[in-house]
Design a protein around this motif. Structure first.
Motif, PDB file in Angstrom:
ATOM      1  N   LEU A   9      45.286  35.414  33.553  1.00 39.60           N
ATOM      2  CA  LEU A   9      44.250  34.395  33.529  1.00 39.60           C
ATOM      3  C   LEU A   9      44.005  33.975  32.092  1.00 39.60           C
ATOM      4  CD1 LEU A   9      41.607  35.841  36.019  1.00 39.60           C
ATOM      5  CD2 LEU A   9      43.326  34.104  36.446  1.00 39.60           C
ATOM      6  N   SER A  10      43.846  32.680  31.894  1.00 41.88           N
ATOM      7  CA  SER A  10      43.561  32.145  30.564  1.00 41.88           C
ATOM      8  C   SER A  10      42.095  31.767  30.492  1.00 41.88           C
ATOM      9  CB  SER A  10      44.436  30.925  30.296  1.00 41.88           C
ATOM     10  OG  SER A  10      44.111  30.377  29.041  1.00 41.88           O
ATOM     11  N   GLY A  27      39.398  34.166  44.116  1.00 39.90           N
ATOM     12  CA  GLY A  27      38.083  34.232  43.471  1.00 39.90           C
ATOM     13  C   GLY A  27      38.180  34.344  41.962  1.00 39.90           C
ATOM     14  N   LEU A  28      39.106  35.158  41.483  1.00 36.68           N
ATOM     15  CA  LEU A  28      39.266  35.308  40.038  1.00 36.68           C
ATOM     16  C   LEU A  28      39.771  34.023  39.397  1.00 36.68           C
ATOM     17  CD1 LEU A  28      40.728  38.911  39.912  1.00 36.68           C
ATOM     18  CD2 LEU A  28      38.565  38.158  38.916  1.00 36.68           C
ATOM     19  N   ARG A  29      40.704  33.361  40.032  1.00 37.37           N
ATOM     20  CA  ARG A  29      41.228  32.109  39.476  1.00 37.37           C
ATOM     21  C   ARG A  29      40.142  31.024  39.452  1.00 37.37           C
ATOM     22  NH1 ARG A  29      46.377  32.510  38.062  1.00 37.37           N
ATOM     23  NH2 ARG A  29      47.752  33.930  39.199  1.00 37.37           N
ATOM     24  N   LYS A  30      39.339  30.950  40.511  1.00 34.77           N
ATOM     25  CA  LYS A  30      38.247  29.980  40.529  1.00 34.77           C
ATOM     26  C   LYS A  30      37.214  30.307  39.455  1.00 34.77           C
ATOM     27  CE  LYS A  30      38.398  28.346  45.294  1.00 34.77           C
ATOM     28  NZ  LYS A  30      37.683  28.253  46.579  1.00 34.77           N
ATOM     29  N   ALA A  31      36.907  31.580  39.290  1.00 33.58           N
ATOM     30  CA  ALA A  31      35.941  31.991  38.270  1.00 33.58           C
ATOM     31  C   ALA A  31      36.444  31.634  36.874  1.00 33.58           C
ATOM     32  CB  ALA A  31      35.664  33.490  38.371  1.00 33.58           C
ATOM     33  N   ALA A  32      37.714  31.905  36.605  1.00 36.11           N
ATOM     34  CA  ALA A  32      38.293  31.578  35.294  1.00 36.11           C
ATOM     35  C   ALA A  32      38.244  30.072  35.055  1.00 36.11           C
ATOM     36  CB  ALA A  32      39.724  32.100  35.200  1.00 36.11           C
ATOM     37  N   LYS A  33      38.536  29.285  36.091  1.00 39.99           N
ATOM     38  CA  LYS A  33      38.503  27.829  35.948  1.00 39.99           C
ATOM     39  C   LYS A  33      37.080  27.350  35.674  1.00 39.99           C
ATOM     40  CE  LYS A  33      39.762  23.490  38.050  1.00 39.99           C
ATOM     41  NZ  LYS A  33      40.357  22.761  39.128  1.00 39.99           N
ATOM     42  N   ASN A  34      36.099  27.919  36.382  1.00 39.75           N
ATOM     43  CA  ASN A  34      34.700  27.551  36.164  1.00 39.75           C
ATOM     44  C   ASN A  34      34.248  27.888  34.745  1.00 39.75           C
ATOM     45  OD1 ASN A  34      34.357  26.529  38.745  1.00 39.75           O
ATOM     46  ND2 ASN A  34      33.586  28.451  39.570  1.00 39.75           N
ATOM     47  N   ILE A  35      34.706  29.015  34.232  1.00 40.47           N
ATOM     48  CA  ILE A  35      34.370  29.395  32.858  1.00 40.47           C
ATOM     49  C   ILE A  35      34.965  28.390  31.889  1.00 40.47           C
ATOM     50  CG2 ILE A  35      34.750  31.121  31.045  1.00 40.47           C
ATOM     51  CD1 ILE A  35      34.649  33.248  33.331  1.00 40.47           C
TER      52      ILE A  35
END
Length: 101
Positions: A9-10, A27-35
């Motif tokens: 994740l970036s 969920g982790l990918r969506k969270a990283a994108k939201n950040i």
């Protein structure tokens, strides 16, 4: 069959390798994108010195949403409880008046 998934994740121009349960990936990918989206907003809107400041503001924003959600939920539960008690009292009153006849 608890196979783990390796992903990267970036976040804030850094890559984080993770070993996760496959069910966590979305969920982790969506969270990283939201950040990333929120970090860009902060960088464009405010004079920030470094990524750590941006990430701290992101963390505060997300944590406050969670806390406010909990507060709102507790208030909704209290309100529902009051309404149910009022309804229960009306029902008791109605049933008591029917039993008097």
């Amino acid at each position: 069959m608890n196979e783990k998934l390796k992903i990267k994740l970036s976040i804030a121009d850094r890559v984080y390798p993770l070993t996760i349960d496959p069910r966590q990936e979305e969920g982790l990918r969506k969270a990283a994108k939201n950040i990333e989206v929120l970090a860009k907003k902060f960088e464009q809107s405010y004079a920030v010195r470094d990524k750590q400041d941006v990430l701290a503001m992101c963390a505060l924003q997300f944590a406050s949403k969670i806390e406010q959600g909990g507060i709102n939920e507790a208030e909704n539960i209290k309100s529902a409880t009051r309404r149910l008690k009022a309804l229960e009292e009306k029902l008791k009153g109605s049933l008591d008046s029917e039993n008097v006849l």
